[in-house]
Write a protein that holds these residues in place. Structure first.
Motif, PDB file in Angstrom:
ATOM      1  N   LYS A  68      46.876  11.592  -2.054  1.00  0.00           N
ATOM      2  CA  LYS A  68      45.681  11.192  -2.046  1.00  0.00           C
ATOM      3  C   LYS A  68      44.555  12.056  -1.617  1.00  0.00           C
ATOM      4  CE  LYS A  68      47.990   6.643  -0.780  1.00  0.00           C
ATOM      5  NZ  LYS A  68      48.025   5.493   0.099  1.00  0.00           N
ATOM      6  N   PRO A  69      43.125  11.947  -2.147  1.00  0.00           N
ATOM      7  CA  PRO A  69      42.190  12.883  -1.601  1.00  0.00           C
ATOM      8  C   PRO A  69      41.811  12.349  -0.563  1.00  0.00           C
ATOM      9  CG  PRO A  69      41.701  11.029  -3.621  1.00  0.00           C
ATOM     10  CD  PRO A  69      43.304  10.685  -3.726  1.00  0.00           C
ATOM     11  N   ASN A  70      41.436  13.263   0.107  1.00  0.00           N
ATOM     12  CA  ASN A  70      40.408  12.928   1.109  1.00  0.00           C
ATOM     13  C   ASN A  70      39.362  12.911   0.649  1.00  0.00           C
ATOM     14  OD1 ASN A  70      38.172  13.614   3.812  1.00  0.00           O
ATOM     15  ND2 ASN A  70      40.024  14.816   4.274  1.00  0.00           N
ATOM     16  N   HIS A  71      39.055  11.891   1.040  1.00  0.00           N
ATOM     17  CA  HIS A  71      37.118  11.328   0.155  1.00  0.00           C
ATOM     18  C   HIS A  71      35.857  12.021   0.824  1.00  0.00           C
ATOM     19  CE1 HIS A  71      39.842   8.282  -2.490  1.00  0.00           C
ATOM     20  NE2 HIS A  71      39.897   7.911  -1.365  1.00  0.00           N
ATOM     21  N   GLU A  72      36.046  12.312   2.251  1.00  0.00           N
ATOM     22  CA  GLU A  72      35.277  13.110   2.706  1.00  0.00           C
ATOM     23  C   GLU A  72      35.227  14.315   1.840  1.00  0.00           C
ATOM     24  OE1 GLU A  72      35.851  12.478   6.372  1.00  0.00           O
ATOM     25  OE2 GLU A  72      34.614  10.619   7.343  1.00  0.00           O
ATOM     26  N   ILE A  73      35.858  14.928   2.058  1.00  0.00           N
ATOM     27  CA  ILE A  73      35.665  16.483   1.283  1.00  0.00           C
ATOM     28  C   ILE A  73      35.835  15.979  -0.323  1.00  0.00           C
ATOM     29  CG2 ILE A  73      36.621  18.596   0.297  1.00  0.00           C
ATOM     30  CD1 ILE A  73      39.110  17.768   3.651  1.00  0.00           C
ATOM     31  N   GLU A  74      35.791  15.183  -0.880  1.00  0.00           N
ATOM     32  CA  GLU A  74      36.155  15.269  -2.301  1.00  0.00           C
ATOM     33  C   GLU A  74      34.508  14.468  -2.605  1.00  0.00           C
ATOM     34  OE1 GLU A  74      38.580  12.442  -5.940  1.00  0.00           O
ATOM     35  OE2 GLU A  74      37.625  11.675  -3.970  1.00  0.00           O
ATOM     36  N   SER A  75      33.585  14.006  -1.872  1.00  0.00           N
ATOM     37  CA  SER A  75      32.194  13.802  -2.032  1.00  0.00           C
ATOM     38  C   SER A  75      31.575  15.090  -1.751  1.00  0.00           C
ATOM     39  CB  SER A  75      31.867  12.265  -0.857  1.00  0.00           C
ATOM     40  OG  SER A  75      30.793  11.980  -1.116  1.00  0.00           O
ATOM     41  N   LEU A  76      32.410  16.090  -1.043  1.00  0.00           N
ATOM     42  CA  LEU A  76      31.137  16.902  -0.465  1.00  0.00           C
ATOM     43  C   LEU A  76      31.288  18.314  -1.679  1.00  0.00           C
ATOM     44  CD1 LEU A  76      29.891  18.427   1.548  1.00  0.00           C
ATOM     45  CD2 LEU A  76      32.240  19.193   2.252  1.00  0.00           C
ATOM     46  N   PHE A  77      32.606  18.402  -2.250  1.00  0.00           N
ATOM     47  CA  PHE A  77      32.346  18.977  -3.799  1.00  0.00           C
ATOM     48  C   PHE A  77      31.719  18.061  -4.421  1.00  0.00           C
ATOM     49  CE2 PHE A  77      36.915  21.038  -1.726  1.00  0.00           C
ATOM     50  CZ  PHE A  77      35.817  21.656  -1.006  1.00  0.00           C
ATOM     51  N   THR A  78      31.966  17.248  -4.353  1.00  0.00           N
ATOM     52  CA  THR A  78      31.219  16.521  -5.451  1.00  0.00           C
ATOM     53  C   THR A  78      29.693  16.145  -6.124  1.00  0.00           C
ATOM     54  OG1 THR A  78      33.654  15.460  -6.322  1.00  0.00           O
ATOM     55  CG2 THR A  78      31.688  14.236  -7.431  1.00  0.00           C
ATOM     56  N   ASN A  79      29.229  16.410  -4.738  1.00  0.00           N
ATOM     57  CA  ASN A  79      27.685  15.915  -4.653  1.00  0.00           C
ATOM     58  C   ASN A  79      26.917  16.962  -3.975  1.00  0.00           C
ATOM     59  OD1 ASN A  79      28.150  13.288  -5.450  1.00  0.00           O
ATOM     60  ND2 ASN A  79      28.606  12.656  -3.066  1.00  0.00           N
ATOM     61  N   LEU A 552      38.831  31.784  15.061  1.00  0.00           N
ATOM     62  CA  LEU A 552      38.222  29.833  14.487  1.00  0.00           C
ATOM     63  C   LEU A 552      38.725  28.583  15.468  1.00  0.00           C
ATOM     64  CD1 LEU A 552      36.377  28.364  12.377  1.00  0.00           C
ATOM     65  CD2 LEU A 552      38.613  28.001  11.283  1.00  0.00           C
ATOM     66  N   LEU A 553      37.611  27.639  15.983  1.00  0.00           N
ATOM     67  CA  LEU A 553      38.396  26.669  16.731  1.00  0.00           C
ATOM     68  C   LEU A 553      38.106  25.665  16.231  1.00  0.00           C
ATOM     69  CD1 LEU A 553      39.816  27.234  19.615  1.00  0.00           C
ATOM     70  CD2 LEU A 553      37.429  26.705  20.801  1.00  0.00           C
ATOM     71  N   LEU A 554      38.461  24.767  15.970  1.00  0.00           N
ATOM     72  CA  LEU A 554      37.759  23.498  15.629  1.00  0.00           C
ATOM     73  C   LEU A 554      38.709  22.338  16.691  1.00  0.00           C
ATOM     74  CD1 LEU A 554      39.639  23.898  11.860  1.00  0.00           C
ATOM     75  CD2 LEU A 554      36.999  24.454  12.315  1.00  0.00           C
ATOM     76  N   ASP A 555      37.722  21.317  16.331  1.00  0.00           N
ATOM     77  CA  ASP A 555      38.254  19.688  16.663  1.00  0.00           C
ATOM     78  C   ASP A 555      37.772  18.587  16.170  1.00  0.00           C
ATOM     79  OD1 ASP A 555      35.217  19.733  17.667  1.00  0.00           O
ATOM     80  OD2 ASP A 555      35.948  19.877  20.257  1.00  0.00           O
ATOM     81  N   GLU A 556      37.811  17.539  16.867  1.00  0.00           N
ATOM     82  CA  GLU A 556      37.252  16.583  16.082  1.00  0.00           C
ATOM     83  C   GLU A 556      36.212  16.438  15.078  1.00  0.00           C
ATOM     84  OE1 GLU A 556      39.618  13.808  14.404  1.00  0.00           O
ATOM     85  OE2 GLU A 556      41.268  14.555  14.806  1.00  0.00           O
ATOM     86  N   ASP A 557      35.419  17.715  16.479  1.00  0.00           N
ATOM     87  CA  ASP A 557      33.988  16.872  15.866  1.00  0.00           C
ATOM     88  C   ASP A 557      33.370  18.647  15.121  1.00  0.00           C
ATOM     89  OD1 ASP A 557      33.772  14.958  17.721  1.00  0.00           O
ATOM     90  OD2 ASP A 557      33.331  15.744  19.305  1.00  0.00           O
ATOM     91  N   GLU A 558      34.000  18.777  15.056  1.00  0.00           N
ATOM     92  CA  GLU A 558      34.063  20.305  13.998  1.00  0.00           C
ATOM     93  C   GLU A 558      35.063  20.540  13.113  1.00  0.00           C
ATOM     94  OE1 GLU A 558      30.958  22.030  14.475  1.00  0.00           O
ATOM     95  OE2 GLU A 558      31.638  23.271  12.449  1.00  0.00           O
ATOM     96  N   LYS A 559      35.038  19.806  12.029  1.00  0.00           N
ATOM     97  CA  LYS A 559      36.145  20.158  10.958  1.00  0.00           C
ATOM     98  C   LYS A 559      35.586  21.538  10.988  1.00  0.00           C
ATOM     99  CE  LYS A 559      37.591  15.168  10.887  1.00  0.00           C
ATOM    100  NZ  LYS A 559      38.201  14.343  10.352  1.00  0.00           N
ATOM    101  N   PHE A 560      36.474  21.846   9.591  1.00  0.00           N
ATOM    102  CA  PHE A 560      35.844  23.197   9.131  1.00  0.00           C
ATOM    103  C   PHE A 560      34.681  22.261   8.138  1.00  0.00           C
ATOM    104  CE2 PHE A 560      36.319  25.720   5.082  1.00  0.00           C
ATOM    105  CZ  PHE A 560      37.038  27.378   6.240  1.00  0.00           C
ATOM    106  N   PHE A 561      34.917  21.787   7.476  1.00  0.00           N
ATOM    107  CA  PHE A 561      33.767  21.876   6.203  1.00  0.00           C
ATOM    108  C   PHE A 561      32.682  20.401   7.305  1.00  0.00           C
ATOM    109  CE2 PHE A 561      36.648  22.580   3.138  1.00  0.00           C
ATOM    110  CZ  PHE A 561      36.205  23.664   2.677  1.00  0.00           C
ATOM    111  N   GLY A 562      32.764  20.373   8.652  1.00  0.00           N
ATOM    112  CA  GLY A 562      31.557  19.672   8.876  1.00  0.00           C
ATOM    113  C   GLY A 562      31.677  18.297   8.822  1.00  0.00           C
ATOM    114  N   VAL A 563      33.028  17.553   7.235  1.00  0.00           N
ATOM    115  CA  VAL A 563      33.270  15.966   7.295  1.00  0.00           C
ATOM    116  C   VAL A 563      34.111  16.063   6.983  1.00  0.00           C
ATOM    117  CG1 VAL A 563      31.477  16.269   6.071  1.00  0.00           C
ATOM    118  CG2 VAL A 563      33.493  16.679   5.692  1.00  0.00           C
TER     119      VAL A 563
END
Length: 563
Positions: A68-79, A552-563
């Protein structure tokens, strides 16, 4: 070779920049945030680097288990125009950068760059082979060596030496470990792969033809067919069409010779008869004749001079006429004999020609034609069968010769590989020294690998030697990390042109003390370890010690692609 940084841009703006340094490079989530730290993109960094090395984009945004795709990242790559770039130092100390668009869909949407310049996919691949892996030939491929350096899946993290995908076989690992363990002339590996494939194809071809030869037994059949064909050919040449002739062709030749002889004789006789009749006709045509007319002219011109020689011209004419009549009678004497001779020759010729017609008639009889037709058809069939069988034997001979030639080429290549195999064994010895030290620290046991090269087959195999049977989970991952650390130490000690980085992922199930040891070893590593893991699996004191190594330090508010 050293990694410098990874940059991700979205519509031309830098969204993520990760700078790498020597030793430990930790990717983790912010500690004590009250959140789990899962699904923030810790593993995404290694997946993007894997994608830059010709991996699939699906692993970046599609769930591996449920697809199953991550729709947010899929949309990011598509648009959006999302581009990832990896900067690195090659073995000569030159800075390079490879970039690739994170686009979903057709390959046409994929765009590749080398040092900021758009490149074709093949050009891009060759560049990575050369500048990152120092492979100057077709094999090993980028995708076959990448799993050793980017262990970003459970399979790669739990497979010390068998980390390729399930479709890979012994020859893939053989080729890969020769390269990894310092075999320099990768061109020989490519030649060996091609030569081995050629030998295998020719073996199959030769076996197939040999099976047909065994089944059809062409040697015996050819001997039999040749005897049958010879017999048919002899029968056709004998023309056994009538019991009166043992050989009608010879009879026709005899008749033809007789006909020629009698025809020439008849022609000669007829020519004699014609000459006689023509001479008589000429003599009778002019009663005075040419001679008489000439004499008259002479007498008229010089009458006085000849008066004494001839009494009278008329006497001369009379003498001439008598002479002509005698000549005509003389010529006509042979006519009856010649006519009789002609009649006899004509009769002989007619008899000969009747015999010829009879022989031809016998040859054209219905029975003879059927016999000839049948024999000719059978002879044609035999010729076809003979051609097939003789062709099969020729194929067998050629297949044997081709196989021998291919085996000779492979043997020559294996001899060349064997001359360089000492370098591989020296690498193995150095590697084991480092491997024992690291595994002693992590497992309190000295691990070794045993690399074997079969000089006859050219196959290389590697086995793990330790006292632990079938380690699982965290213990297995610690073994994998020890293997990779030993590899980097060996490459560094021997100054080999091989990558000195490794990506490790999800080591939370490794024992806490072992993780602390891994951090310490990694910090002094003569290369780079890029490690992603949850921060809550790291002790407070340890976290404090390694905090400078967090890249690289990430969390829910700072994901890798920001989405």
């Amino acid at each position: 070779m050293k990694l410098l940084n990874l940059e991700v841009t979205i519509n031309g703006k830098v969204k993520r920049l990760v700078k790498f340094h020597d030793g430990l490079n930790l990717v983790t989530n912010k500690p004590n945030s009250g959140r789990t730290g899962n699904s923030v993109g810790k593993s995404t960094l290694s997946r993007v680097v894997d994608f830059l090395m010709l991996g699939s984009i699906s692993s970046i945004y599609i769930d591996e288990e449920f697809k199953k795709p991550n729709h947010e990242i899929e949309s990011l790559f598509t648009n959006n125009a999302v581009v990832a770039s990896l900067s690195f130092l090659d073995s000569k100390g030159t800075i390079h950068q490879i970039s690739r668009s994170l686009s979903i869909g057709n390959d046409e949407n994929q765009v590749y760059f080398i040092d900021g310049v758009k490149a074709e996919p093949k050009e891009y691949e060759i560049f990575i082979q050369d500048k990152i892996f120092h492979i100057l030939t077709r094999r090993p491929s980028v995708r076959s060596v990448t799993p050793k350096f980017i262990r970003n899946s459970s399979h790669r993290m739990l497979s010390t030496t068998k980390f390729l995908d399930k479709n890979s076989g012994g020859k893939d690992y053989s080729e890969l470990f020769l390269y990894l363990f310092g075999f320099n002339d990768t061109g020989l590996l490519t030649e060996k792969r091609d030569a081995t494939n050629l030998v295998n194809r020719r073996k199959r071809n030769s076996q197939s033809i040999n099976a047909m030869v065994k089944e059809q037994k062409p040697s015996n059949e050819i001997k039999k067919y040749r005897v049958d064909a010879k017999e048919l050919e002899d029968n056709l040449l004998k023309f056994e069409y009538s019991p009166e002739y043992s050989n009608p062709i010879e009879r026709l030749s005899e008749l033809q010779a007789e006909e020629d002889k009698f025809a020439n004789a008849l022609l000669s006789t007829e020519r004699k008869i014609d000459n006689i009749y023509r001479t008589i006709e000429l003599l009778s045509k002019d009663k005075d004749g040419y001679l008489i007319n000439q004499l008259r002219a002479i007498y008229e011109f010089s009458a006085i001079a000849i008066d004494g020689a001839l009494r009278d011209l008329e006497d001369v004419v009379q003498f001439h006429n008598n002479l002509v009549e005698k000549k005509k009678q003389f010529l006509g004497v042979d006519i009856p004999n010649l006519l009789k001779e002609k009649e006899e020759l004509v009769a002989e010729l007619n008899a000969i020609r009747r015999d010829k017609v009879k022989v031809f008639s016998d040859m054209r009889s219905k029975e003879s034609l059927e016999n000839v037709t049948r024999n000719l058809k059978r002879l044609g069939e035999l010729k076809v069968e003979l051609g097939k069988l003789e062709g099969l034997l020729e194929q067998q001979s050629k297949a044997k010769s081709d196989l021998q030639s291919a085996e000779n080429d492979l043997s020559r290549i294996l001899d060349s590989i064997l001359k360089e195999i000492d370098n591989v064994y020296f690498f193995e010895k150095t590697f084991n020294r480092h491997f024992k030290i690291i595994t002693k620290r992590l497992h309190d046991d000295e691990y070794e690998v045993d690399l074997s090269f079969n000089k006859d087959s050219g196959m290389c195999t590697i086995e793990m030697k330790n006292s632990v049977t079938n380690p699982e989970g965290g213990k297995k991952k610690a073994e994998v990390i020890a293997f990779d650390f030993a590899y980097i130490n060996t490459v560094s000690e021997l100054s080999l042109s091989r990558p000195r980085f490794v990506f490790h992922d999800s080591i939370e199930d490794i024992d806490k003390n072992q993780i602390d040891e891994i951090f310490e070893i990694s910090q002094r590593l003569p290369g780079q370890q890029i490690l992603s893991m949850l921060s809550d699996k790291i002790g407070i004191d340890t976290y404090r010690k390694i905090s400078k190594d967090i890249v690289l330090l990430l969390d829910e508010d700072e994901k890798f692609f920001g989405v």
